[in-house]
Design a protein around this motif. Structure first.
Motif, PDB file in Angstrom:
ATOM      1  N   ARG A  16      -0.585 -80.010 -24.801  1.00  0.00           N
ATOM      2  CA  ARG A  16      -1.729 -80.395 -23.974  1.00  0.00           C
ATOM      3  C   ARG A  16      -3.036 -80.382 -24.772  1.00  0.00           C
ATOM      4  N   ARG A 240      -5.359 -83.272 -15.383  1.00  0.00           N
ATOM      5  CA  ARG A 240      -5.160 -83.535 -16.805  1.00  0.00           C
ATOM      6  C   ARG A 240      -3.731 -84.045 -17.022  1.00  0.00           C
ATOM      7  N   SER A 241      -3.541 -84.809 -18.099  1.00  0.00           N
ATOM      8  CA  SER A 241      -2.213 -85.330 -18.427  1.00  0.00           C
ATOM      9  C   SER A 241      -2.110 -85.491 -19.935  1.00  0.00           C
ATOM     10  N   ARG A 244      -3.228 -91.323 -22.429  1.00  0.00           N
ATOM     11  CA  ARG A 244      -4.531 -91.651 -23.023  1.00  0.00           C
ATOM     12  C   ARG A 244      -4.810 -93.132 -22.834  1.00  0.00           C
ATOM     13  N   ARG A 406      -9.335 -85.160 -27.251  1.00  0.00           N
ATOM     14  CA  ARG A 406      -9.930 -84.704 -25.989  1.00  0.00           C
ATOM     15  C   ARG A 406      -9.945 -83.188 -25.902  1.00  0.00           C
ATOM     16  N   CYS A 411     -12.353 -86.648 -21.166  1.00  0.00           N
ATOM     17  CA  CYS A 411     -12.722 -87.771 -22.031  1.00  0.00           C
ATOM     18  C   CYS A 411     -13.468 -87.259 -23.248  1.00  0.00           C
ATOM     19  N   ASP A 429      -8.574 -89.649 -20.423  1.00  0.00           N
ATOM     20  CA  ASP A 429      -7.369 -89.174 -19.740  1.00  0.00           C
ATOM     21  C   ASP A 429      -7.263 -89.938 -18.418  1.00  0.00           C
TER      22      ASP A 429
END
Length: 460
Positions: A16, A240-241, A244, A406, A411, A429
């Motif tokens: 992450r 969040r992930s 991108r 990130r 971002c 993101d």
């Protein structure tokens, strides 16, 4: 490797929190592949750090060290691909998005490069990916300025570029095994202890002269070490992930300078204000508030005596987007806020963090790092780029799009200048900015609003 570099290296084991920087250098023509390879071989001889990997204890405590990779092969780091037609900007960014998501091999030197052919017909792009522990953006720009010739005819083996002194020292015969780690540890202890002592001595002198600033921090500045609770972050951008989306905005350098002159500020303040203004409008579009938006700004420390490779940056944290104010007022607010706090922030951030970070076990770092960094919604960074012509293997380098990591945020917006054009690269993101195209358009519109002649009465 200093404490901050080791921290980046260790937390990036968390998927992450990737810490890879990706830079796209657009070339006016497609260079000969064999000449590109010769160019890289020449650079490898002059920057030994490019052939070194990171070594550390299995416990991930103490300083990590750079060591020559005995199995280094250029083919493991340099490749080429060709875009399918028509080879436009979106296709290039889409290809780089995928590659940026692939982690670097941690057993090798932490960098890779791809020559992308077929871009807009007869153009090409050289895409570099390096781990942030290798260098920050300004360090890479300084290195390339000294490596890249200013004419297409120049043979790089005839050039005499500046060689980082610290990199040359790093190339001396390395110790092996435990001896290498113990020597690096002793050096790091001496360096970081010296920095901490210098910090405390300087702070004591400051308090004796004027104790007021120590207890009267402005409420709109958030400080590290226990103050992250003051930065809840935007509720709209909370998700969040691992995905991108890369977008770019080209900004005329002349317009940036005029805007800075009209407001009595700087081009960096204009850039930051434009991105914050876009965030404000994005929140308003979704009927949300940007009051809790948290923004991090790297601060270059090279003017404060930090030299050599690696990262030499502090971090300034801002809260909110300054509300619904006109663009000129937002530019001035950003400039005054950052100018007022910059010097004191440098004193606060670096000595203690650098002295302690590398001694925290890696597993403990990763357990806390994501929770801390994910509270930051936005990273904004302005990097002075290249003012003279640069050539890579005989092809002119005409544009720089640098996508910084990130680091758990929604971002990262990075602006790098090249000639009379600056490129704002957005690493978004899509889970946080669910409409990334909308945000991209808002950034463009905010720059336009700042540059518009009819805003003359606001410039004052």
């Amino acid at each position: 490797m200093n404490g901050g570099d080791a921290w980046m290296w260790r937390v990036s084991r968390d998927p992450r929190l990737p810490m890879n920087v990706v830079a796209i250098y657009v070339l006016a023509s497609a260079p000969d592949w064999e000449r590109v390879r010769r160019c890289f071989k020449w650079c490898l001889e002059r920057v030994p750090r490019l052939r070194q990997r990171v070594l550390e204890f299995a416990t991930e405590t103490g300083p990590a060290t750079w060591s020559p990779d005995p199995e280094f092969r250029l083919d493991d780091h340099l490749r080429r691909i060709r875009l399918p037609g028509p080879g436009d900007r979106r296709q290039l960014l889409h290809a780089v998005e995928w590659w940026a998501g692939q982690d670097l091999d941690r057993t090798r030197a932490p960098w890779e490069a791809i020559l992308v052919e077929g871009y807009k017909g007869d153009k090409a792009a050289l895409v570099l990916k390096w781990h942030h522990c290798f260098a920050d953006g300004i360090g890479i720009v300084q290195m390339l300025k000294r490596l890249l010739p200013s004419t297409p005819e120049a043979r790089q083996d005839e050039e005499q570029p500046f060689e980082f002194e610290a990199m040359a020292r790093a190339h001396r015969p390395a110790l092996t095994g435990l001896d290498q780690h113990l020597q690096a540890m002793a050096t790091a202890i001496a360096q970081e202890t010296g920095r901490a002592a210098q910090y405390f001595f300087g702070k004591a002198q400051t308090l004796l002269r004027d104790p007021t600033p120590a207890v009267c921090r402005p409420p709109d500045i958030a400080w590290p070490a226990g103050h992250y609770k003051l930065l809840p972050g935007s509720a709209l951008l909370r998700r969040r992930s691992l995905g991108r989306r890369f977008e770019t905005v080209e900004v005329p350098g002349s317009a940036l300078r005029r805007a800075a002159e009209r407001t009595g500020t700087s081009t960096a303040a204009v850039f930051v204000a434009a991105v914050l203004g876009a965030c404000q409008k994005y929140h308003r579009h979704f009927n949300a508030t940007a009051e809790d938006l948290s923004t991090a700004m790297p601060v270059n420390l090279r003017n404060f005596g930090h030299r050599g490779p690696g990262n030499h940056i502090g971090v300034m944290l801002l809260r909110g987007a300054f509300g619904d104010i006109d663009p000129a007022a937002r530019v001035r607010a950003v400039y005054e806020l950052t100018k007022r706090e910059r010097n004191d922030l440098v004193e606060e951030m670096i000595p203690l963090v650098g002295a302690m970070a590398c001694w925290i076990p890696g597993i403990a770092l990763r357990m806390s790092a994501y929770d801390m960094l994910s509270k930051i919604d936005l990273w904004v960074s302005s990097v002075p780029g290249y003012s003279r012509p640069c050539y890579i293997a005989g092809a002119e380098f005409v544009e720089d799009m640098t996508f910084a990591p990130r680091a758990g945020s929604a971002c990262n917006a990075t602006m790098v200048s090249h000639g009379d054009t600056s490129c704002v690269a957005l690493n978004i993101d899509p889970a946080a900015f669910t409409d990334p195209s909308r945000f991209h358009q808002l950034v463009q519109q905010e720059f336009t609003a700042i540059f518009e002649p009819e805003q003359e009465e606001s410039w004052g």
